[in-house]
Design a protein around this motif. Sequence first.
Motif, PDB file in Angstrom:
ATOM      1  N   ALA A   1      75.159  13.114  89.903  1.00 11.50           N
ATOM      2  CA  ALA A   1      74.300  12.690  90.832  1.00 11.50           C
ATOM      3  C   ALA A   1      74.462  11.271  90.840  1.00 11.50           C
ATOM      4  O   ALA A   1      74.483  10.539  92.019  1.00 11.50           O
ATOM      5  N   ASP A   2      74.360  10.454  89.814  1.00 16.67           N
ATOM      6  CA  ASP A   2      74.499   9.037  89.618  1.00 16.67           C
ATOM      7  C   ASP A   2      75.759   8.671  90.191  1.00 16.67           C
ATOM      8  O   ASP A   2      75.903   7.597  90.987  1.00 16.67           O
ATOM      9  N   GLY A   3      76.723   9.393  89.866  1.00 11.22           N
ATOM     10  CA  GLY A   3      78.430   9.352  90.234  1.00 11.22           C
ATOM     11  C   GLY A   3      78.385   9.173  91.933  1.00 11.22           C
ATOM     12  O   GLY A   3      79.221   8.474  92.437  1.00 11.22           O
ATOM     13  N   ALA A   4      77.803  10.325  92.478  1.00 13.79           N
ATOM     14  CA  ALA A   4      77.914  10.282  93.865  1.00 13.79           C
ATOM     15  C   ALA A   4      76.842   9.505  94.683  1.00 13.79           C
ATOM     16  O   ALA A   4      77.001   9.730  95.890  1.00 13.79           O
ATOM     17  N   GLY A   5      75.932   8.793  93.900  1.00 15.82           N
ATOM     18  CA  GLY A   5      75.284   7.865  94.702  1.00 15.82           C
ATOM     19  C   GLY A   5      73.859   8.669  95.052  1.00 15.82           C
ATOM     20  O   GLY A   5      73.495   8.140  96.313  1.00 15.82           O
ATOM     21  N   VAL A   6      73.400   9.720  94.601  1.00 13.57           N
ATOM     22  CA  VAL A   6      72.184  10.395  95.010  1.00 13.57           C
ATOM     23  C   VAL A   6      71.117   9.372  94.838  1.00 13.57           C
ATOM     24  O   VAL A   6      70.822   8.674  94.126  1.00 13.57           O
ATOM     25  N   ASP A   7      70.298   9.552  96.032  1.00 14.01           N
ATOM     26  CA  ASP A   7      68.997   8.518  95.927  1.00 14.01           C
ATOM     27  C   ASP A   7      67.974   9.211  95.029  1.00 14.01           C
ATOM     28  O   ASP A   7      67.173   8.334  94.437  1.00 14.01           O
ATOM     29  N   LEU A   8      67.879  10.593  95.000  1.00 15.54           N
ATOM     30  CA  LEU A   8      66.671  11.163  94.029  1.00 15.54           C
ATOM     31  C   LEU A   8      67.080  12.298  93.499  1.00 15.54           C
ATOM     32  O   LEU A   8      67.750  13.111  94.369  1.00 15.54           O
ATOM     33  N   VAL A   9      66.789  12.665  92.356  1.00 14.15           N
ATOM     34  CA  VAL A   9      66.939  14.067  91.787  1.00 14.15           C
ATOM     35  C   VAL A   9      65.416  14.720  91.662  1.00 14.15           C
ATOM     36  O   VAL A   9      64.652  13.933  91.150  1.00 14.15           O
ATOM     37  N   VAL A  10      65.365  15.899  92.291  1.00 12.49           N
ATOM     38  CA  VAL A  10      63.996  16.492  92.236  1.00 12.49           C
ATOM     39  C   VAL A  10      64.142  17.736  91.356  1.00 12.49           C
ATOM     40  O   VAL A  10      65.039  18.395  91.618  1.00 12.49           O
ATOM     41  N   THR A  11      63.193  18.138  90.316  1.00  8.73           N
ATOM     42  CA  THR A  11      62.979  19.123  89.405  1.00  8.73           C
ATOM     43  C   THR A  11      61.882  19.652  89.552  1.00  8.73           C
ATOM     44  O   THR A  11      60.626  19.057  89.752  1.00  8.73           O
ATOM     45  N   ALA A  12      61.475  21.074  89.175  1.00  5.15           N
ATOM     46  CA  ALA A  12      60.203  21.682  89.064  1.00  5.15           C
ATOM     47  C   ALA A  12      59.804  21.377  87.817  1.00  5.15           C
ATOM     48  O   ALA A  12      60.278  21.833  86.801  1.00  5.15           O
ATOM     49  N   ARG A  13      58.646  20.860  87.683  1.00  2.00           N
ATOM     50  CA  ARG A  13      58.000  20.428  86.368  1.00  2.00           C
ATOM     51  C   ARG A  13      58.035  21.413  85.391  1.00  2.00           C
ATOM     52  O   ARG A  13      58.185  21.276  84.072  1.00  2.00           O
ATOM     53  N   HIS A  14      57.758  22.622  85.727  1.00  2.00           N
ATOM     54  CA  HIS A  14      57.507  23.742  84.790  1.00  2.00           C
ATOM     55  C   HIS A  14      58.438  24.904  84.484  1.00  2.00           C
ATOM     56  O   HIS A  14      58.446  25.807  84.031  1.00  2.00           O
TER      57      HIS A  14
ATOM     58  N   THR B   1      68.681   5.874  84.379  1.00  2.00           N
ATOM     59  CA  THR B   1      68.644   4.786  85.589  1.00  2.00           C
ATOM     60  C   THR B   1      68.677   5.888  87.078  1.00  2.00           C
ATOM     61  O   THR B   1      68.367   5.175  88.108  1.00  2.00           O
ATOM     62  N   GLN B   2      69.170   7.102  87.049  1.00  2.00           N
ATOM     63  CA  GLN B   2      68.840   7.789  88.094  1.00  2.00           C
ATOM     64  C   GLN B   2      67.345   8.263  88.450  1.00  2.00           C
ATOM     65  O   GLN B   2      66.508   8.400  87.492  1.00  2.00           O
ATOM     66  N   ALA B   3      67.022   7.879  89.682  1.00  2.00           N
ATOM     67  CA  ALA B   3      65.466   8.430  90.057  1.00  2.00           C
ATOM     68  C   ALA B   3      65.412   9.882  90.126  1.00  2.00           C
ATOM     69  O   ALA B   3      66.136  10.568  90.552  1.00  2.00           O
ATOM     70  N   ILE B   4      64.321  10.312  89.255  1.00  2.00           N
ATOM     71  CA  ILE B   4      64.158  11.554  88.955  1.00  2.00           C
ATOM     72  C   ILE B   4      62.549  11.972  89.351  1.00  2.00           C
ATOM     73  O   ILE B   4      61.787  11.066  88.838  1.00  2.00           O
ATOM     74  N   LEU B   5      62.272  12.784  90.022  1.00  2.00           N
ATOM     75  CA  LEU B   5      61.049  13.236  90.425  1.00  2.00           C
ATOM     76  C   LEU B   5      60.526  14.823  89.753  1.00  2.00           C
ATOM     77  O   LEU B   5      61.367  15.572  90.131  1.00  2.00           O
ATOM     78  N   GLN B   6      59.702  14.759  88.902  1.00  2.00           N
ATOM     79  CA  GLN B   6      59.240  16.241  88.543  1.00  2.00           C
ATOM     80  C   GLN B   6      57.949  16.381  89.485  1.00  2.00           C
ATOM     81  O   GLN B   6      56.945  15.789  89.473  1.00  2.00           O
TER      82      GLN B   6
END
Length: 255
Positions: A116-129, A148-153
């Motif tokens: 994701a970082d290599g491809a320039g992804v703006d945000l990685v989203v995951t399900a918290r549980h 460094t990658q923006a990650i949202l749980q």
Amino acid sequence: MQRRLVYGIHAVRQLLLAQPEAVQRVYVLADLGRERRARLADALENAQSVSQVTADELARLTGSTKHQGVAADVVHAGPLSEAGARAMLARIERPLVLVLDGVQDPRNFGACLRVADGAGVDLVVTARHRNVDVTPVVSKVAAGAAETQAILQVGNLVRFLETMKELGLWIVGTDDAAETSIYDIDFKVGTALVLGAEGEGLRQLTGERCDFRASLPMRGTVTSLNVAVAAGICLYECNRQRSAAGGLPGTRPVR
């Protein structure tokens, strides 16, 4: 609150877009170059302070020659919130988001963050549980991208998919059974690419929120690919299409 120095165009840009209040100062190479400066232009508007530095100064600050001409002094402000993620995506003309629906293997998650970082992804989203957290194994495999990658749980992945639709993104889910090839999808628009768990694929509720489902053509005897490998192929297809189009943004279709 912890202070740290983050460097690299993608990492600094994400921080300035997602958490500008956490960035105390940005250090930019005086002769950065037109292309790299253009990639930072929108994000630098959020900077509190920008200092022009020489290559030697930047190397001394970062302890590396792989800084790509930019670094940021950051006060760590904790994990990204849904409100912060929404604000970040709203500021980006054509976001690229990777959504992981239940990846439990830490090595796979780390590899997904790295690609994701290599491809320039703006945000990685995951399900918290439903997704593995950022563990030491994840960080090691990610080779720095976990920091460094923006990650949202999120607590409710389906709800955040709807939020991204409201922001104008297309939601594209990967599905081995889909008749449409990933190469027939238009990725020149703001896109959230959704990949399911190892072996299980997308959950039904997640799949129902996708605008499109697409598969990777399989020519051999195996029927599926590792989630990180699939993510890499799909994300770089996004990059290929956007580069071929000269960076022109698209529009979300009327539903």
